[in-house]
Scaffold this active site. Structure first.
Site, short mmCIF file in Angstrom:
data_model
loop_
_atom_site.label_atom_id
_atom_site.label_comp_id
_atom_site.label_asym_id
_atom_site.label_seq_id
_atom_site.Cartn_x
_atom_site.Cartn_y
_atom_site.Cartn_z
N VAL A 13 19.66 -0.72 12.90
CA VAL A 13 18.29 -1.02 12.46
C VAL A 13 17.32 0.04 13.00
O VAL A 13 17.28 0.30 14.21
CB VAL A 13 17.86 -2.43 12.94
CG1 VAL A 13 16.41 -2.70 12.58
CG2 VAL A 13 18.77 -3.49 12.33
N ASP A 14 16.58 0.67 12.09
CA ASP A 14 15.60 1.72 12.43
C ASP A 14 16.26 2.89 13.16
O ASP A 14 15.60 3.59 13.95
CB ASP A 14 14.43 1.16 13.26
CG ASP A 14 13.67 0.08 12.51
OD1 ASP A 14 13.57 0.17 11.28
OD2 ASP A 14 13.17 -0.86 13.16
N SER A 53 0.83 -1.22 0.00
CA SER A 53 0.00 0.00 0.00
C SER A 53 0.86 1.27 0.00
O SER A 53 0.48 2.28 -0.59
CB SER A 53 -0.97 0.00 1.18
OG SER A 53 -0.27 0.12 2.40
N HIS A 64 8.79 3.49 8.82
CA HIS A 64 8.62 2.58 9.96
C HIS A 64 7.35 2.99 10.71
O HIS A 64 7.11 4.18 10.94
CB HIS A 64 9.84 2.68 10.88
CG HIS A 64 9.75 1.75 12.04
ND1 HIS A 64 10.03 0.41 11.93
CD2 HIS A 64 9.38 1.95 13.32
CE1 HIS A 64 9.83 -0.18 13.10
NE2 HIS A 64 9.44 0.75 13.97
N ASN A 93 13.52 4.53 4.39
CA ASN A 93 12.57 3.54 4.91
C ASN A 93 11.40 4.26 5.58
O ASN A 93 11.54 5.40 6.03
CB ASN A 93 13.28 2.66 5.95
CG ASN A 93 12.37 1.57 6.51
OD1 ASN A 93 11.63 0.94 5.76
ND2 ASN A 93 12.43 1.36 7.81
N MET A 123 11.04 -6.33 4.75
CA MET A 123 11.20 -6.86 6.10
C MET A 123 12.54 -7.57 6.32
O MET A 123 12.64 -8.43 7.19
CB MET A 123 10.03 -7.79 6.43
CG MET A 123 8.67 -7.09 6.36
SD MET A 123 8.59 -5.52 7.29
CE MET A 123 8.39 -6.16 8.94
N ALA A 164 -1.77 7.35 7.79
CA ALA A 164 -0.77 8.41 8.00
C ALA A 164 0.45 8.16 7.12
O ALA A 164 1.01 9.09 6.52
CB ALA A 164 -0.38 8.47 9.47
N GLU A 165 0.86 6.89 7.01
CA GLU A 165 2.03 6.56 6.18
C GLU A 165 1.83 7.00 4.73
O GLU A 165 2.74 7.52 4.09
CB GLU A 165 2.30 5.05 6.20
CG GLU A 165 2.81 4.53 7.53
CD GLU A 165 3.14 3.03 7.49
OE1 GLU A 165 3.98 2.60 8.28
OE2 GLU A 165 2.54 2.29 6.67
C1 GAR Z 1 4.01 -0.60 6.74
O1 GAR Z 1 3.17 -0.31 7.83
C2 GAR Z 1 5.45 -0.26 7.07
O2 GAR Z 1 5.58 0.84 7.91
C3 GAR Z 1 5.89 -1.53 7.75
O3 GAR Z 1 5.30 -2.56 7.00
C4 GAR Z 1 4.06 -2.10 6.48
C5 GAR Z 1 4.03 -2.40 4.98
O4 GAR Z 1 2.77 -2.17 4.46
N1 GAR Z 1 7.31 -1.63 7.76
C6 GAR Z 1 8.01 -2.11 8.80
O5 GAR Z 1 7.50 -2.55 9.81
C7 GAR Z 1 9.51 -2.08 8.59
N2 GAR Z 1 10.19 -2.39 9.81
P1 GAR Z 1 2.55 -2.05 2.89
O6 GAR Z 1 3.14 -3.31 2.27
O7 GAR Z 1 1.07 -2.01 2.73
O8 GAR Z 1 3.22 -0.81 2.40
#
Ligand code: GAR
Length: 198
Positions: free
Chosen positions: A149-150, A16, A114, A112, A95, A178-179
């Protein structure tokens, strides 16, 4: 012809955030082109979304490790990214921990997103960590990727409230909304100040 920053997007999930980025580019919100979408997981949703947009995709060979690629696997990923002349590597739900081959090939060029307000709740399933900690709010962070990491330099953050009765699913869904706003805005900011490689 105008040259725009060339982005390779890496993801392991439903994609997404990738869709939000590609839609923002198509809507002219910032100048860039996604030139390749790569997943470490066969059948990941992000690949189907990329194909729907007509973008090139690639799937990485299975890794002997769960949390990272092998050094050889990551070196072939770097070759692939060079083949597509990517300037930036954009992690969107990727991941695996990024190691030296990729970090050295794209210094300060890997970004990235997070699902927490870093430095709080690093690592996996950060929204569940926030719920378990009884936090009143959490959010999302766009940051540069480095060896920690992060832990790389923060570019932008957006806060998200935790509401009474939230479940892991409802909270993650609110963080993802929000992302989808934050990631395109943060990338636009980074690319505006540093559009092409040094
Ligand atoms: C997102 O929420 C992102 O922040 C998280 O994985 C999801 C991916 O969603 N990432 C992490 O946790 C990285 N450590 P998406 O495939 O729908 O974009």
């Amino acid at each position: 012809m105008k040259t725009v920053p060339r982005l390779a997007v890496l993801g392991s999930g439903k994609g997404s955030n990738f869709v939000a980025l590609q839609q923002a580019i198509l809507a002219g919100k910032f100048d860039a082109a996604i030139v390749l979408v790569v997943s470490d997981l066969i059948g990941a949703g992000i690949l189907a979304h990329a194909q729907g947009f007509g973008l090139p995709t690639a799937t990485l060979s299975p890794s002997p490790f769960r949390t990272k690629l092998s050094p050889e696997g990551e070196a072939s990923l770097v070759d692939l990214l060079h083949e597509y002349a990517a300037d930036w590597v954009i992690l969107a739900g990727y991941m695996r921990v990024v190691k030296a081959p990729l970090l050295d090939a794209f210094p300060n060029r890997i970004i990235n997103i997070h699902p927490s307000l870093l430095p709080a709740f690093k690592g996996l399933r950060a929204w569940e960590q926030a719920l378990a900690a009884g936090a009143a709010e959490t959010g999302c962070t766009v940051h540069f990727v480095n060896r920690e990491v992060d832990g790389g330099e923060i570019i932008a953050q957006q806060r998200v409230p935790i509401l009474p009765g939230d479940t892991p699913e409802s909270l993650h869904a609110r963080i993802q909304m929000a992302e989808h706003e934050l990631y395109p805005a943060a990338l636009a900011k980074v690319l505006a100040r540093s559009p092409s490689p040094p």
